[in-house]
Enzyme design. Sequence first.
Site, PDB file in Angstrom:
ATOM      1  N   CYS A 118      27.966  56.575 -19.193  1.00  0.00           N
ATOM      2  CA  CYS A 118      27.901  56.306 -20.629  1.00  0.00           C
ATOM      3  C   CYS A 118      26.877  57.211 -21.314  1.00  0.00           C
ATOM      4  CB  CYS A 118      27.533  54.838 -20.839  1.00  0.00           C
ATOM      5  SG  CYS A 118      27.162  54.430 -22.552  1.00  0.00           S
ATOM      6  N   GLY A 161      24.201  50.696 -27.418  1.00  0.00           N
ATOM      7  CA  GLY A 161      23.338  49.567 -27.107  1.00  0.00           C
ATOM      8  C   GLY A 161      24.019  48.409 -26.410  1.00  0.00           C
ATOM      9  N   GLU A 162      23.185  47.534 -25.844  1.00  0.00           N
ATOM     10  CA  GLU A 162      23.669  46.338 -25.150  1.00  0.00           C
ATOM     11  C   GLU A 162      23.396  45.129 -26.052  1.00  0.00           C
ATOM     12  OE1 GLU A 162      25.402  45.086 -22.725  1.00  0.00           O
ATOM     13  OE2 GLU A 162      24.632  43.111 -23.220  1.00  0.00           O
ATOM     14  N   SER A 191      30.756  42.918 -26.612  1.00  0.00           N
ATOM     15  CA  SER A 191      30.931  43.443 -25.256  1.00  0.00           C
ATOM     16  C   SER A 191      29.573  43.518 -24.574  1.00  0.00           C
ATOM     17  CB  SER A 191      31.550  44.844 -25.344  1.00  0.00           C
ATOM     18  OG  SER A 191      31.644  45.427 -24.067  1.00  0.00           O
ATOM     19  N   SER A 214      31.870  44.219 -19.328  1.00  0.00           N
ATOM     20  CA  SER A 214      32.104  45.535 -18.729  1.00  0.00           C
ATOM     21  C   SER A 214      31.983  45.412 -17.223  1.00  0.00           C
ATOM     22  CB  SER A 214      31.074  46.537 -19.262  1.00  0.00           C
ATOM     23  OG  SER A 214      31.240  46.666 -20.653  1.00  0.00           O
ATOM     24  N   LEU A 215      33.112  45.496 -16.551  1.00  0.00           N
ATOM     25  CA  LEU A 215      33.111  45.229 -15.103  1.00  0.00           C
ATOM     26  C   LEU A 215      33.102  46.544 -14.307  1.00  0.00           C
ATOM     27  CD1 LEU A 215      33.068  42.672 -13.435  1.00  0.00           C
ATOM     28  CD2 LEU A 215      35.565  42.723 -13.363  1.00  0.00           C
ATOM     29  N   HIS A 216      34.147  47.321 -14.406  1.00  0.00           N
ATOM     30  CA  HIS A 216      34.260  48.684 -13.854  1.00  0.00           C
ATOM     31  C   HIS A 216      34.294  48.794 -12.338  1.00  0.00           C
ATOM     32  CE1 HIS A 216      33.723  49.858 -17.964  1.00  0.00           C
ATOM     33  NE2 HIS A 216      32.468  49.469 -18.009  1.00  0.00           N
ATOM     34  N   ASN A 290      36.234  58.393 -20.594  1.00  0.00           N
ATOM     35  CA  ASN A 290      35.996  59.430 -21.596  1.00  0.00           C
ATOM     36  C   ASN A 290      34.915  60.366 -21.073  1.00  0.00           C
ATOM     37  OD1 ASN A 290      37.798  58.486 -23.602  1.00  0.00           O
ATOM     38  ND2 ASN A 290      36.341  56.889 -24.167  1.00  0.00           N
ATOM     39  N   CYS A 333      34.891  55.286 -26.444  1.00  0.00           N
ATOM     40  CA  CYS A 333      33.988  54.381 -25.732  1.00  0.00           C
ATOM     41  C   CYS A 333      33.021  55.168 -24.867  1.00  0.00           C
ATOM     42  CB  CYS A 333      34.782  53.480 -24.785  1.00  0.00           C
ATOM     43  SG  CYS A 333      35.797  52.306 -25.625  1.00  0.00           S
TER      44      CYS A 333
HETATM   45  N1  SAH Z   1      26.717  47.797 -23.944  1.00  0.00           N
HETATM   46  C1  SAH Z   1      27.949  47.142 -24.074  1.00  0.00           C
HETATM   47  C2  SAH Z   1      28.794  47.613 -25.233  1.00  0.00           C
HETATM   48  C3  SAH Z   1      28.841  49.083 -25.529  1.00  0.00           C
HETATM   49  S1  SAH Z   1      29.747  50.098 -24.452  1.00  0.00           S
HETATM   50  C4  SAH Z   1      28.727  47.223 -22.792  1.00  0.00           C
HETATM   51  O1  SAH Z   1      28.402  48.036 -21.945  1.00  0.00           O
HETATM   52  O2  SAH Z   1      29.655  46.434 -22.640  1.00  0.00           O
HETATM   53  C5  SAH Z   1      31.457  49.750 -24.799  1.00  0.00           C
HETATM   54  C6  SAH Z   1      32.389  49.928 -23.592  1.00  0.00           C
HETATM   55  O3  SAH Z   1      32.568  51.317 -23.255  1.00  0.00           O
HETATM   56  C7  SAH Z   1      31.846  49.277 -22.326  1.00  0.00           C
HETATM   57  O4  SAH Z   1      32.874  48.568 -21.675  1.00  0.00           O
HETATM   58  C8  SAH Z   1      31.420  50.470 -21.506  1.00  0.00           C
HETATM   59  O5  SAH Z   1      31.328  50.183 -20.153  1.00  0.00           O
HETATM   60  C9  SAH Z   1      32.482  51.472 -21.854  1.00  0.00           C
HETATM   61  N2  SAH Z   1      32.142  52.851 -21.527  1.00  0.00           N
HETATM   62  C10 SAH Z   1      30.926  53.407 -21.422  1.00  0.00           C
HETATM   63  N3  SAH Z   1      31.020  54.722 -21.124  1.00  0.00           N
HETATM   64  C11 SAH Z   1      32.343  54.998 -21.035  1.00  0.00           C
HETATM   65  C12 SAH Z   1      33.093  56.190 -20.787  1.00  0.00           C
HETATM   66  N4  SAH Z   1      32.485  57.356 -20.569  1.00  0.00           N
HETATM   67  N5  SAH Z   1      34.430  56.105 -20.776  1.00  0.00           N
HETATM   68  C13 SAH Z   1      35.067  54.937 -21.037  1.00  0.00           C
HETATM   69  N6  SAH Z   1      34.418  53.787 -21.304  1.00  0.00           N
HETATM   70  C14 SAH Z   1      33.076  53.809 -21.301  1.00  0.00           C
HETATM   71 FE1  SF4 Z   2      24.409  50.500 -22.428  1.00  0.00          FE
HETATM   72 FE2  SF4 Z   2      26.939  49.629 -22.527  1.00  0.00          FE
HETATM   73 FE3  SF4 Z   2      26.392  52.250 -22.235  1.00  0.00          FE
HETATM   74 FE4  SF4 Z   2      25.915  50.572 -20.229  1.00  0.00          FE
HETATM   75  S1  SF4 Z   2      27.916  51.085 -21.102  1.00  0.00           S
HETATM   76  S2  SF4 Z   2      24.529  52.179 -20.945  1.00  0.00           S
HETATM   77  S3  SF4 Z   2      25.246  48.775 -21.336  1.00  0.00           S
HETATM   78  S4  SF4 Z   2      25.912  50.997 -24.009  1.00  0.00           S
END
Ligand code: SAH
Ligand code: SF4
Length: 345
Positions: A118, A161-162, A191, A214-216, A290, A333
């Site tokens: 991210c 942000g979270e 989220s 956000s599980l992944h 992404n 995202c």
């Molecule tokens: N912090 C929160 C909300 C913001 S991120 C969270 O993590 O849930 C929003 C979503 O985008 C989350 O599900 C995150 O895991 C996902 N995400 C982060 N980086 C990504 C990327 N490079 N490609 C696709 N999804 C991504």
């Molecule tokens: Fe923060 Fe959500 Fe990105 Fe994880 S995916 S770094 S919790 S914004």
Amino acid sequence: MVALYALNRQELTDLVLSLGEPRFRADQVWGWLYDKGAPDLEAMSNLPRPLREKLQAAATLGTLSVETEQIAKDGTVKRLYKLADGQLIESVLMKYDGVRRTACISSQAGCAMGCVFCATGQMGFARHLSSGEIFEQAARYSSDLRLEGERLSNIVLMGMGEPFHNYDAVLHAVRRLMSDLGIGARHITISTVGLVPKIRQFAEEGLQVKLAISLHAATDEERAALLPVNKRYPLADLMAACQYYAEKAQRRISFEWALIAGKNDTPQTAHTLGRLLRGLDAHVNLIPLNPTTEYGGAPTGMEAAAVFVEILESHGIPATIRVRRGIDIDAGCGQLKSKVARKAQ
Ligand code: SAH
Ligand code: SF4
């Protein structure tokens, strides 16, 4: 100076009364802000000039200033806002066919959770946003849409942000999205990366707001390698909190899954995920990864993604592949970050 967007209806009324004006003037200002979408105080044309001048001396509409705005080929708008202290945040407006207009808003400048794929996680944490700063991102899009005869219909707290790391400010802002922008709870999604105590707290709020997790990854080892927070709140704790939420709130939970080629997209992983979610009222949102500068993974192709969906469905778990939006302007995202802030460091 006070920001009008940061005030609720009572606070705005108090301000107008304190300027020696009658109460109905406060109703007019409120109408300009939230029904008509006035872009500035000057546009509030039925207010007498002396009142507008008094307001201008005491207040601004908001505290965010647009630094840059980009529009993607698919119509997605990405805005970089500068906050009063110079911090930079981003928010996105997605226009789907028909009447759905979804704002993706930020809850923090940067993020402390450090998820490896991210862009926001890669930039680190700067500070929490105030509830006014969170609310204003949505209010600004709402106002722009009103001027075009449209309506902001949905909000996702999926920007920078979270949200549950900034729980109180986010909840306060969410309540105002409902009461002041008129957005239904069911059209708002929070989220979270999985802050277990906050998921339990959220279950107690009695809100109909949607929760996305956000599980992944479906094993602790794999998840901890992508999301450091998993070391603190492992899957067993996370799933127990989700179970608690599902029962308490009687709400379906969405699980977010960024599909990374060869990493978390194999049929075997799909089966493990299916077993993990079995019995839970769950929906899985699959987002082909992404690109971000500091993570080398590649998105899963459509065929492998379709197989993944089929396997989840064989476990009774509905899943959808999310359409990628605004990728050409890095508005997808996980792609939000403030390039300018990074340069300045
Ligand atoms: N912090 C929160 C909300 C913001 S991120 C969270 O993590 O849930 C929003 C979503 O985008 C989350 O599900 C995150 O895991 C996902 N995400 C982060 N980086 C990504 C990327 N490079 N490609 C696709 N999804 C991504
Ligand atoms: Fe923060 Fe959500 Fe990105 Fe994880 S995916 S770094 S919790 S914004």
